[in-house]
Design a protein around this motif. Structure first.
Motif, short mmCIF file in Angstrom:
data_model
loop_
_atom_site.label_atom_id
_atom_site.label_comp_id
_atom_site.label_asym_id
_atom_site.label_seq_id
_atom_site.Cartn_x
_atom_site.Cartn_y
_atom_site.Cartn_z
N THR A 1 0.78 -1.19 -0.01
CA THR A 1 -0.04 0.11 0.07
C THR A 1 0.91 1.37 0.32
OG1 THR A 1 -0.10 -0.24 2.46
CG2 THR A 1 -2.07 -1.17 0.89
N ASP A 2 1.93 1.28 0.66
CA ASP A 2 3.11 2.39 0.48
C ASP A 2 3.39 2.59 -0.95
OD1 ASP A 2 2.65 2.83 3.32
OD2 ASP A 2 4.83 1.88 3.65
N ARG A 3 3.87 1.37 -1.53
CA ARG A 3 3.81 1.60 -2.87
C ARG A 3 2.92 2.12 -4.09
NH1 ARG A 3 6.59 -3.52 -5.11
NH2 ARG A 3 6.57 -2.33 -7.18
N LEU A 4 1.69 1.56 -3.59
CA LEU A 4 0.53 1.93 -4.08
C LEU A 4 0.31 3.43 -3.97
CD1 LEU A 4 -2.27 1.68 -5.55
CD2 LEU A 4 -3.03 0.82 -3.72
N SER A 5 0.34 4.09 -2.80
CA SER A 5 0.08 5.50 -2.44
C SER A 5 1.06 6.22 -3.34
CB SER A 5 0.41 5.78 -1.09
OG SER A 5 0.21 6.98 -0.71
N ALA A 6 2.39 6.06 -3.58
CA ALA A 6 3.36 6.70 -4.02
C ALA A 6 3.18 6.52 -5.86
CB ALA A 6 4.76 5.87 -3.86
N THR A 7 2.66 5.33 -6.18
CA THR A 7 2.35 5.19 -7.56
C THR A 7 1.14 6.30 -7.99
OG1 THR A 7 3.03 3.10 -7.64
CG2 THR A 7 1.77 3.57 -9.37
N LEU A 8 0.03 6.13 -7.10
CA LEU A 8 -0.98 7.14 -7.36
C LEU A 8 -0.49 8.47 -7.40
CD1 LEU A 8 -3.88 5.63 -5.13
CD2 LEU A 8 -3.57 5.48 -7.75
N ASP A 9 0.51 8.83 -6.40
CA ASP A 9 0.92 10.28 -6.50
C ASP A 9 1.58 10.61 -8.12
OD1 ASP A 9 0.21 10.57 -4.02
OD2 ASP A 9 2.26 10.18 -3.12
N ARG A 10 1.94 9.75 -8.53
CA ARG A 10 2.54 9.97 -9.82
C ARG A 10 1.77 9.98 -11.16
NH1 ARG A 10 6.60 6.13 -7.88
NH2 ARG A 10 5.58 4.60 -9.22
N ALA A 11 0.67 9.24 -10.89
CA ALA A 11 -0.50 8.88 -12.01
C ALA A 11 -1.70 9.78 -11.74
CB ALA A 11 -0.80 7.41 -11.73
N THR A 12 -1.89 10.29 -10.49
CA THR A 12 -3.37 11.12 -10.51
C THR A 12 -2.79 12.39 -9.81
OG1 THR A 12 -3.76 10.03 -8.21
CG2 THR A 12 -4.46 8.72 -10.06
N ALA B 1 -4.32 15.41 -6.86
CA ALA B 1 -4.11 15.41 -5.53
C ALA B 1 -5.52 15.14 -4.88
CB ALA B 1 -3.69 16.68 -4.90
N ASP B 2 -6.58 15.61 -5.76
CA ASP B 2 -8.10 15.50 -5.43
C ASP B 2 -8.68 14.33 -6.15
OD1 ASP B 2 -7.71 16.73 -7.82
OD2 ASP B 2 -9.32 18.11 -7.54
N SER B 3 -8.00 13.26 -6.76
CA SER B 3 -8.40 12.42 -7.46
C SER B 3 -9.25 11.25 -6.82
CB SER B 3 -7.64 11.29 -8.08
OG SER B 3 -6.58 10.66 -7.14
N PRO B 4 -10.25 10.76 -7.35
CA PRO B 4 -11.19 9.62 -6.26
C PRO B 4 -10.31 8.56 -5.72
CG PRO B 4 -12.33 10.44 -8.23
CD PRO B 4 -11.10 10.97 -8.58
N ALA B 5 -9.38 8.06 -6.64
CA ALA B 5 -8.50 6.89 -6.48
C ALA B 5 -7.79 7.22 -5.00
CB ALA B 5 -7.43 6.63 -7.44
N ARG B 6 -7.27 8.34 -4.63
CA ARG B 6 -6.57 8.50 -3.45
C ARG B 6 -7.41 8.55 -2.37
NH1 ARG B 6 -1.84 13.16 -4.53
NH2 ARG B 6 -1.21 12.36 -6.68
N ARG B 7 -8.53 9.25 -2.42
CA ARG B 7 -9.71 9.32 -1.58
C ARG B 7 -10.09 7.79 -1.14
NH1 ARG B 7 -12.84 12.19 -3.94
NH2 ARG B 7 -14.60 10.63 -4.62
N GLN B 8 -10.33 7.14 -2.15
CA GLN B 8 -10.85 5.72 -1.96
C GLN B 8 -9.86 4.76 -1.28
OE1 GLN B 8 -11.84 5.17 -6.18
NE2 GLN B 8 -13.98 5.85 -5.80
N LEU B 9 -8.36 5.02 -1.72
CA LEU B 9 -7.47 4.37 -1.02
C LEU B 9 -7.34 4.65 0.51
CD1 LEU B 9 -4.75 2.67 -0.83
CD2 LEU B 9 -3.45 4.75 -1.58
N SER B 10 -7.42 5.98 0.84
CA SER B 10 -7.66 6.21 2.10
C SER B 10 -8.73 5.58 3.06
CB SER B 10 -7.36 7.92 2.45
OG SER B 10 -6.60 8.60 1.74
N LEU C 1 -9.43 2.73 -10.64
CA LEU C 1 -8.16 2.24 -11.33
C LEU C 1 -8.60 1.68 -12.84
CD1 LEU C 1 -5.96 1.02 -8.33
CD2 LEU C 1 -6.01 3.11 -9.46
N ARG C 2 -9.51 0.82 -12.81
CA ARG C 2 -9.88 0.25 -14.01
C ARG C 2 -10.36 1.38 -15.25
NH1 ARG C 2 -14.79 -3.09 -13.39
NH2 ARG C 2 -15.79 -1.04 -13.64
N ASP C 3 -11.25 2.20 -14.71
CA ASP C 3 -11.76 3.22 -15.49
C ASP C 3 -10.70 4.10 -16.01
OD1 ASP C 3 -14.18 2.26 -14.93
OD2 ASP C 3 -15.22 3.28 -13.70
N GLY C 4 -10.01 4.49 -14.90
CA GLY C 4 -8.62 5.37 -15.32
C GLY C 4 -7.90 4.89 -16.27
#
Length: 420
Positions: free
Chosen positions: A302-313, A315-324, A368-371
């Protein structure tokens, strides 16, 4: 007819080449050949770029997508198998359908990858995945059968199946994905990269026309030769065409860190990491022992997932909110497990409640799938646009260079006739 020895012919050619008619003949022959060669090279370079565009859209990119879908489907199957095991007895139809759908998606992606496996390393990877997948499903079914009877050995079979997935199936799928994504990047570079050989030849033709004009000025005292001017103009037009096409093609594909190529790779990696973390989360309850090791694996993913989302999305993306939200649900699950409230932890992990880990994970995976789907569509549009920039360049530059060759011959022929 007077016979001349080869040495005499050679001396005569050297003497003739030193004369103005000889220079004109050499210029005509060399100029025409240079223009025709340059035209053929330009046509080949432009055609090669449109061909690579077609190959990327019809072959390379679909295979990269198939490799990514294979990895995600395998991870999803592993996570669904663990969720089904946690259900105990006969799992719910929805969980069973999720597992079967993941296997069907993996089989479809594997078939696509196998059909496009043209090189030996890719064929070997596909063969290993094809051999391991039946073994994995066999272990899962054995675990399922034992779990239905309430036998503890079912958990051991499931751990063995998950080990096969994590140690063989997924690493091979990851290598396949890396190879296919590298092929997509290579096709992009081939479509957008400058055609240096053609550009250099065009510059040489233009420079040659200028040099020949200076030679004619010294030998014939004529400042302007319309044929050479027309040839230089045609070469300049061809050069501008190639430069503009190169710039347009390069701008069509966004190679920046947030461009569709990099974003698609990051989103693909994020979805894979999410599936792995979900498997860790469910295996943690299956072992029913010390959760330290599985929790470390979950945290690392999940740490790697969070860092990857930082690069791909953003700051206010739904994916980051859903990860939290998912991580919050996992902490609630862990607290209940550590409090020896296993039923509550189990319900938090696989229940249907709006705050359950299963619901939060499903929301994240859907985002993530839709993105990925949107990013893929954008990438294909950009590759198509880069190839369109070269539309007409092959026949156009070839016609221009044939015109240039004709201009050289037509412009110098009157000068040559003056000496005949």
């Amino acid at each position: 007819m007077e016979f001349r020895a080869p040495g005499q012919w050679l001396r005569w050619v050297r003497r003739f080449a030193a004369t103005t008619p000889g220079v004109l003949v050499a210029v005509v022959i060399g100029g025409v050949l240079a223009c025709l060669l340059t035209g053929l090279v330009c046509a080949q370079e432009a055609s090669a770029r449109t061909a690579r565009r077609d190959a990327a859209l019809q072959h390379t990119e679909p295979l990269a997508d198939a490799a990514q879908r294979l990895y995600v489907a395998l991870s999803s199957a592993d996570a669904a198998a663990a969720t089904a095991f946690l259900s105990g007895g006969i799992e719910s139809p929805s969980v069973r359908a999720q597992y079967q759908q993941a296997l069907a998606d993996a089989a479809d992606a594997l078939a696509t990858a196998a059909a496009g496996a043209a090189d030996e390393p890719t064929r070997q990877i596909v063969a290993r995945v094809a051999a391991d997948l039946p073994a994995y499903t066999g272990l899962v079914e054995t675990a399922r059968a034992n779990n239905r009877q309430g036998l503890p050995v079912g958990a051991a079979y499931l751990r063995e199946a998950s080990g096969l997935m994590q140690k063989s199936l997924l690493p091979n799928a990851a290598r396949l994905t890396e190879q296919r994504l590298a092929a997509v990047r290579a096709d992009q570079r081939a479509v957008t990269g400058p055609p240096w050989f053609a550009l250099i030849l065009l510059v040489l033709v233009i420079g040659g026309a200028v040099a020949v004009s200076r030679v004619l000025l010294r030998r014939t005292n004529r400042r302007v030769n319309l044929g050479l001017v027309a040839a230089a103009g045609a070469a300049i037009l061809a050069l501008l065409w190639f430069v503009v096409a190169t710039v347009v093609a390069g701008n069509a594909v966004d190679g920046a860190p947030h461009g569709p190529t990099a974003r698609g790779e990051n989103l693909s990696q994020a979805r894979i990491l999410a599936q792995r973390a979900r498997t860790d989360e469910t295996l943690e309850l299956i072992t029913r022992g010390d959760p330290t090791e599985s929790e470390q694996a979950f945290t690392a993913d999940t740490d790697r997932l969070s860092a990857t989302l930082d690069r791909a999305t953003t700051a206010d993306s739904p994916a980051r909110r859903q990860l939290s939200q998912w991580l919050a649900g996992h902490r609630a699950q862990l607290d209940r497990y550590n409090s020896a409230d296993y039923p509550a932890a189990l319900n938090q992990a696989i229940g249907d409640g709006p705050d359950s880990s299963a619901r939060r994970f499903t929301d994240l995976d859907t985002s993530l799938r839709d993105g990925l789907a949107a990013t893929r569509a954008e990438l294909r549009r950009q590759i198509g646009g880069a190839g369109t920039a070269w539309f007409g360049a092959a026949p156009g530059t070839l016609v221009l260079m044939v015109f240039a060759a004709t201009g050289i011959a037509a412009g110098l022929w009157p000068r040559l006739k003056e000496f005949l």
